[in-house]
Design a protein around this motif. Sequence first.
Motif, PDB file in Angstrom:
ATOM      1  N   THR A 107      39.997  50.667  32.292  1.00  0.00           N
ATOM      2  CA  THR A 107      39.882  50.763  33.741  1.00  0.00           C
ATOM      3  C   THR A 107      41.217  51.241  34.301  1.00  0.00           C
ATOM      4  O   THR A 107      42.271  50.836  33.833  1.00  0.00           O
ATOM      5  CB  THR A 107      39.527  49.381  34.327  1.00  0.00           C
ATOM      6  N   SER A 108      41.165  52.071  35.326  1.00  0.00           N
ATOM      7  CA  SER A 108      42.395  52.597  35.906  1.00  0.00           C
ATOM      8  C   SER A 108      43.254  51.462  36.459  1.00  0.00           C
ATOM      9  O   SER A 108      42.745  50.409  36.859  1.00  0.00           O
ATOM     10  CB  SER A 108      42.077  53.597  37.016  1.00  0.00           C
ATOM     11  N   SER A 109      44.551  51.668  36.488  1.00  0.00           N
ATOM     12  CA  SER A 109      45.480  50.646  36.975  1.00  0.00           C
ATOM     13  C   SER A 109      45.230  50.328  38.438  1.00  0.00           C
ATOM     14  O   SER A 109      45.320  49.178  38.858  1.00  0.00           O
ATOM     15  CB  SER A 109      46.916  51.122  36.776  1.00  0.00           C
ATOM     16  N   GLU A 110      44.904  51.339  39.211  1.00  0.00           N
ATOM     17  CA  GLU A 110      44.629  51.109  40.630  1.00  0.00           C
ATOM     18  C   GLU A 110      43.380  50.245  40.819  1.00  0.00           C
ATOM     19  O   GLU A 110      43.354  49.347  41.655  1.00  0.00           O
ATOM     20  CB  GLU A 110      44.460  52.445  41.365  1.00  0.00           C
ATOM     21  N   GLN A 111      42.359  50.486  40.003  1.00  0.00           N
ATOM     22  CA  GLN A 111      41.136  49.676  40.085  1.00  0.00           C
ATOM     23  C   GLN A 111      41.403  48.251  39.622  1.00  0.00           C
ATOM     24  O   GLN A 111      40.892  47.300  40.196  1.00  0.00           O
ATOM     25  CB  GLN A 111      40.020  50.308  39.250  1.00  0.00           C
ATOM     26  N   ARG A 112      42.243  48.089  38.594  1.00  0.00           N
ATOM     27  CA  ARG A 112      42.595  46.749  38.117  1.00  0.00           C
ATOM     28  C   ARG A 112      43.356  45.994  39.196  1.00  0.00           C
ATOM     29  O   ARG A 112      43.152  44.797  39.379  1.00  0.00           O
ATOM     30  CB  ARG A 112      43.421  46.840  36.841  1.00  0.00           C
ATOM     31  N   PHE A 113      44.251  46.691  39.905  1.00  0.00           N
ATOM     32  CA  PHE A 113      44.973  46.060  41.005  1.00  0.00           C
ATOM     33  C   PHE A 113      43.981  45.545  42.047  1.00  0.00           C
ATOM     34  O   PHE A 113      44.045  44.399  42.477  1.00  0.00           O
ATOM     35  CB  PHE A 113      45.939  47.069  41.655  1.00  0.00           C
ATOM     36  N   GLU A 114      43.060  46.401  42.447  1.00  0.00           N
ATOM     37  CA  GLU A 114      42.077  46.026  43.471  1.00  0.00           C
ATOM     38  C   GLU A 114      41.211  44.857  43.004  1.00  0.00           C
ATOM     39  O   GLU A 114      40.970  43.919  43.768  1.00  0.00           O
ATOM     40  CB  GLU A 114      41.203  47.228  43.806  1.00  0.00           C
ATOM     41  N   ASP A 115      40.746  44.880  41.763  1.00  0.00           N
ATOM     42  CA  ASP A 115      39.889  43.819  41.250  1.00  0.00           C
ATOM     43  C   ASP A 115      40.614  42.484  41.141  1.00  0.00           C
ATOM     44  O   ASP A 115      40.043  41.434  41.425  1.00  0.00           O
ATOM     45  CB  ASP A 115      39.324  44.195  39.875  1.00  0.00           C
ATOM     46  N   ASN A 116      41.872  42.509  40.712  1.00  0.00           N
ATOM     47  CA  ASN A 116      42.604  41.266  40.454  1.00  0.00           C
ATOM     48  C   ASN A 116      43.378  40.727  41.652  1.00  0.00           C
ATOM     49  O   ASN A 116      43.564  39.524  41.773  1.00  0.00           O
ATOM     50  CB  ASN A 116      43.568  41.463  39.281  1.00  0.00           C
ATOM     51  N   CYS A 135      50.366  35.029  39.861  1.00  0.00           N
ATOM     52  CA  CYS A 135      49.141  34.287  39.581  1.00  0.00           C
ATOM     53  C   CYS A 135      48.943  34.208  38.072  1.00  0.00           C
ATOM     54  O   CYS A 135      48.995  35.226  37.389  1.00  0.00           O
ATOM     55  CB  CYS A 135      47.952  34.981  40.248  1.00  0.00           C
ATOM     56  N   ASP A 136      48.746  32.981  37.565  1.00  0.00           N
ATOM     57  CA  ASP A 136      48.456  32.764  36.149  1.00  0.00           C
ATOM     58  C   ASP A 136      47.052  32.198  36.037  1.00  0.00           C
ATOM     59  O   ASP A 136      46.782  31.094  36.512  1.00  0.00           O
ATOM     60  CB  ASP A 136      49.447  31.769  35.531  1.00  0.00           C
ATOM     61  N   THR A 137      46.148  32.976  35.411  1.00  0.00           N
ATOM     62  CA  THR A 137      44.784  32.501  35.199  1.00  0.00           C
ATOM     63  C   THR A 137      44.310  32.919  33.815  1.00  0.00           C
ATOM     64  O   THR A 137      44.458  34.072  33.413  1.00  0.00           O
ATOM     65  CB  THR A 137      43.799  33.081  36.238  1.00  0.00           C
ATOM     66  N   ASN A 138      43.761  31.967  33.076  1.00  0.00           N
ATOM     67  CA  ASN A 138      43.179  32.232  31.763  1.00  0.00           C
ATOM     68  C   ASN A 138      44.094  33.037  30.847  1.00  0.00           C
ATOM     69  O   ASN A 138      43.690  34.039  30.278  1.00  0.00           O
ATOM     70  CB  ASN A 138      41.828  32.941  31.899  1.00  0.00           C
ATOM     71  N   ARG A 139      45.329  32.625  30.734  1.00  0.00           N
ATOM     72  CA  ARG A 139      46.329  33.258  29.871  1.00  0.00           C
ATOM     73  C   ARG A 139      46.671  34.695  30.276  1.00  0.00           C
ATOM     74  O   ARG A 139      47.185  35.468  29.498  1.00  0.00           O
ATOM     75  CB  ARG A 139      45.882  33.212  28.419  1.00  0.00           C
ATOM     76  N   THR A 140      46.335  35.063  31.506  1.00  0.00           N
ATOM     77  CA  THR A 140      46.712  36.370  32.037  1.00  0.00           C
ATOM     78  C   THR A 140      47.577  36.142  33.269  1.00  0.00           C
ATOM     79  O   THR A 140      47.243  35.332  34.132  1.00  0.00           O
ATOM     80  CB  THR A 140      45.468  37.192  32.421  1.00  0.00           C
ATOM     81  N   THR A 141      48.685  36.861  33.336  1.00  0.00           N
ATOM     82  CA  THR A 141      49.615  36.730  34.450  1.00  0.00           C
ATOM     83  C   THR A 141      49.593  38.007  35.275  1.00  0.00           C
ATOM     84  O   THR A 141      49.685  39.105  34.733  1.00  0.00           O
ATOM     85  CB  THR A 141      51.052  36.473  33.947  1.00  0.00           C
ATOM     86  N   TYR A 142      49.477  37.841  36.598  1.00  0.00           N
ATOM     87  CA  TYR A 142      49.497  38.959  37.540  1.00  0.00           C
ATOM     88  C   TYR A 142      50.713  38.780  38.430  1.00  0.00           C
ATOM     89  O   TYR A 142      50.905  37.723  39.033  1.00  0.00           O
ATOM     90  CB  TYR A 142      48.227  38.964  38.403  1.00  0.00           C
ATOM     91  N   ARG A 143      51.535  39.838  38.511  1.00  0.00           N
ATOM     92  CA  ARG A 143      52.725  39.812  39.362  1.00  0.00           C
ATOM     93  C   ARG A 143      52.746  41.059  40.224  1.00  0.00           C
ATOM     94  O   ARG A 143      52.523  42.174  39.725  1.00  0.00           O
ATOM     95  CB  ARG A 143      53.989  39.793  38.514  1.00  0.00           C
ATOM     96  N   VAL A 144      53.027  40.865  41.490  1.00  0.00           N
ATOM     97  CA  VAL A 144      53.179  41.992  42.406  1.00  0.00           C
ATOM     98  C   VAL A 144      54.456  41.763  43.184  1.00  0.00           C
ATOM     99  O   VAL A 144      54.682  40.675  43.722  1.00  0.00           O
ATOM    100  CB  VAL A 144      51.984  42.108  43.386  1.00  0.00           C
TER     101      VAL A 144
END
Length: 171
Positions: free
Chosen positions: A70-79, A146-155
């Motif tokens: 999935t494109s990075s932009e779409q992943r940003f929007e989804d997450n 945000c840390d959820t299910n062993r995945t970390t999201y940072r902006v």
Amino acid sequence: MEHRSVPGVAAAGVMAFKNYLRESSDGGLESGKLEPVSRGKTVYFGASQKYMRFIAMILIFLCLACGVRTSSEQRFEDNIGFALPDDKEVLKDEFHDILQDYALIYEVELSVKANQALAKQLAVQIGPSGINCNWSLVDNGFSYICDTNRTTYRVSFDTLSRKLAYEESAD
């Protein structure tokens, strides 16, 4: 001499060949050789053709798998929960795959107008500090972790330089 087919072989439609049996001189049945079913065109199912089909299916799968991410932009929007403005320039779009772990880095520079609009949008989403998955105010803009299910999201969104950096990583 009369030819009779083996029951079920032709009816099953599994193979394009019929096994013909013929009567022997002593009145019993003996097996004949395989003959192709004739319906206007001859169908050949040799071993080499089966291998060619198998190789063709693998090649088709590999070609389709090239664009699976999935494109990075779409992943940003989804997450993160909203889409980035259209008037931006992509500075970095990297994906590092390390077996089951991965890291995604997506950086954009926004136009002046898009920068102002995004800053206004994020100002109302600032939550209490110490709570996971909230936007917070930092020195030059906004931050999200945000840390959820062993995945970390940072902006990190620097409003002075108009740069937004999105990082996604999994352990």
